[in-house]
Design an enzyme around this catalytic site. Structure first.
Site, PDB file in Angstrom:
ATOM      1  N   SER A   7     -30.224  -0.886  -0.903  1.00 37.10           N
ATOM      2  CA  SER A   7     -29.540   0.125  -1.727  1.00 37.10           C
ATOM      3  C   SER A   7     -28.843   1.129  -0.819  1.00 37.10           C
ATOM      4  CB  SER A   7     -30.549   0.851  -2.615  1.00 37.10           C
ATOM      5  OG  SER A   7     -29.948   2.020  -3.155  1.00 37.10           O
ATOM      6  N   ASP A  35     -25.887   1.249  -6.848  1.00 34.01           N
ATOM      7  CA  ASP A  35     -26.413   2.036  -7.966  1.00 34.01           C
ATOM      8  C   ASP A  35     -25.306   2.882  -8.587  1.00 34.01           C
ATOM      9  OD1 ASP A  35     -29.245   1.427  -8.026  1.00 34.01           O
ATOM     10  OD2 ASP A  35     -29.374   2.431  -6.080  1.00 34.01           O
ATOM     11  N   HIS A  66     -26.040  -2.378 -10.123  1.00 36.70           N
ATOM     12  CA  HIS A  66     -27.033  -1.860 -11.072  1.00 36.70           C
ATOM     13  C   HIS A  66     -26.382  -0.725 -11.841  1.00 36.70           C
ATOM     14  CE1 HIS A  66     -31.239   0.306 -11.453  1.00 36.70           C
ATOM     15  NE2 HIS A  66     -30.751  -0.061 -12.625  1.00 36.70           N
ATOM     16  N   MET A 137     -37.794  -1.392 -12.996  1.00 33.07           N
ATOM     17  CA  MET A 137     -37.697  -0.082 -12.339  1.00 33.07           C
ATOM     18  C   MET A 137     -39.097   0.410 -12.005  1.00 33.07           C
ATOM     19  SD  MET A 137     -34.474   0.932 -12.037  1.00 33.07           S
ATOM     20  CE  MET A 137     -35.093   2.329 -11.109  1.00 33.07           C
ATOM     21  N   GLY A 197     -34.195   1.347  -0.475  1.00 32.46           N
ATOM     22  CA  GLY A 197     -33.166   2.316  -0.105  1.00 32.46           C
ATOM     23  C   GLY A 197     -33.656   3.285   0.943  1.00 32.46           C
ATOM     24  N   SER A 198     -34.289   4.377   0.474  1.00 28.61           N
ATOM     25  CA  SER A 198     -34.599   5.484   1.386  1.00 28.61           C
ATOM     26  C   SER A 198     -35.587   5.098   2.479  1.00 28.61           C
ATOM     27  CB  SER A 198     -35.126   6.679   0.589  1.00 28.61           C
ATOM     28  OG  SER A 198     -36.277   6.319  -0.138  1.00 28.61           O
TER      29      SER A 198
HETATM   30  C1  DX5 Z   1     -32.886   4.559  -8.505  1.00 28.57           C
HETATM   31  C2  DX5 Z   1     -32.071   3.406  -7.984  1.00 28.57           C
HETATM   32  C3  DX5 Z   1     -32.683   2.693  -6.841  1.00 28.57           C
HETATM   33  C4  DX5 Z   1     -32.802   3.513  -5.593  1.00 28.57           C
HETATM   34  C5  DX5 Z   1     -33.833   2.914  -4.685  1.00 28.57           C
HETATM   35  O1  DX5 Z   1     -32.315   5.062  -9.662  1.00 28.57           O
HETATM   36  O2  DX5 Z   1     -31.864   2.444  -9.015  1.00 28.57           O
HETATM   37  O3  DX5 Z   1     -31.961   1.502  -6.546  1.00 28.57           O
HETATM   38  O4  DX5 Z   1     -31.586   3.592  -4.880  1.00 28.57           O
HETATM   39  O5  DX5 Z   1     -34.055   3.814  -3.675  1.00 28.57           O
HETATM   40  P1  DX5 Z   1     -35.491   4.072  -3.064  1.00 28.57           P
HETATM   41  O6  DX5 Z   1     -35.844   2.820  -2.320  1.00 28.57           O
HETATM   42  O7  DX5 Z   1     -35.252   5.250  -2.194  1.00 28.57           O
HETATM   43  O8  DX5 Z   1     -36.446   4.349  -4.182  1.00 28.57           O
HETATM   44 ZN    ZN Z   2     -31.014   0.451  -8.394  1.00 26.32          ZN
END
Ligand code: DX5
Ligand code: ZN
Length: 224
Positions: A7, A35, A66, A137, A197-198
């Site tokens: 992400s 996203d 997404h 989610m 992501g993070s």
């Molecule tokens: C949240 C997004 C995720 C997010 C994931 O609304 O749909 O895809 O970017 O990021 P992390 O891994 O930081 O939770």
């Molecule tokens: Zn996402």
């Protein structure tokens, strides 16, 4: 074996080319996760079709898009690019889920349905055989960097069981709060696409962090 979808939500948007190059250096990364947020379905705004199109032109990896937007059927055609493999819409974001899943297919793209943490997998019962991808989610959508909600593991297991029972082949994705401590539990429960992501973007060394996922997912040395 499960693969990562990286992400870019928490990447440095002024240096996305670097993030794309990073992703391509690691065999555990199978997709770039985009996203899209509209400030209505979720309390945040991210980016739209122009950014997805620019990313598509700058990577060899497939994209999974997404859509965290209200009534996404209005916008799906704007996200079709040469790299778009999946367009994933939220079950909660529309009245006509079946129609939108068919619309995505009619554009030559694989479809997917995403479930918020409070939405049961049974809500997809009557469209399961049309789906290429179900996204669980594991945080409330809207922001990167949130804490993983443990009940998501049970939801992945339920979907994997439904898939087996009905002889279907949709992929299961997990999205939100995934890191080195919970990734193998998610993969073991039945997740095929693991969105991260993070944990990568905010790591002291994103390169080393992704190398650790290569090892954990058995992708090191090009084994996939
Ligand atoms: C949240 C997004 C995720 C997010 C994931 O609304 O749909 O895809 O970017 O990021 P992390 O891994 O930081 O939770
Ligand atoms: Zn996402």
């Amino acid at each position: 074996m499960a693969k990562l979808s990286l992400s870019i939500l928490t990447a440095d948007f002024a240096n996305l080319a670097e993030t794309l190059a990073l992703a391509q250096r690691h065999p555990s990364v199978g997709w770039i996760h985009m996203d899209v947020m509209d400030g209505d379905f979720v309390p945040n705004i991210s980016f739209g079709p122009p950014v997805v199109k620019s990313i598509a032109a700058a990577t060899d990896l497939p994209l999974d898009v997404h859509l965290m937007v209200s009534d996404p059927g209005r916008y799906v055609d704007g996200f079709v690019t040469e790299r778009t493999e999946y367009i994933v819409v939220h079950q909660e974001a529309m009245t006509h889920l079946d129609r939108t899943l068919r619309l995505v297919h009619s554009l030559g793209v694989k479809n997917g349905a995403a479930l918020n943490p409070a939405t049961p997998p049974e809500s997809l019962d009557y469209v399961l055989d049309e789906l290429d991808h179900v996204l669980v989610m594991s945080v409330n959508p809207g922001f990167g960097g949130q804490k993983f909600i443990p009940s998501s593991i049970g939801k992945i297991k339920s979907l994997a069981q439904m898939r087996t029972d009905r002889g279907l082949d949709f992929l299961i994705a997990i999205d939100g709060g995934v890191n080195k401590d919970n990734i193998l539990e998610a993969a073991g429960a039945g997740a095929d696409i693991i969105i991260v992501g993070s944990a990568v973007m905010n790591a002291a060394s994103p390169e080393d962090e992704l190398a650790a996922y290569d090892e954990l997912l058995g992708a090191a040395g090009g084994a996939l």
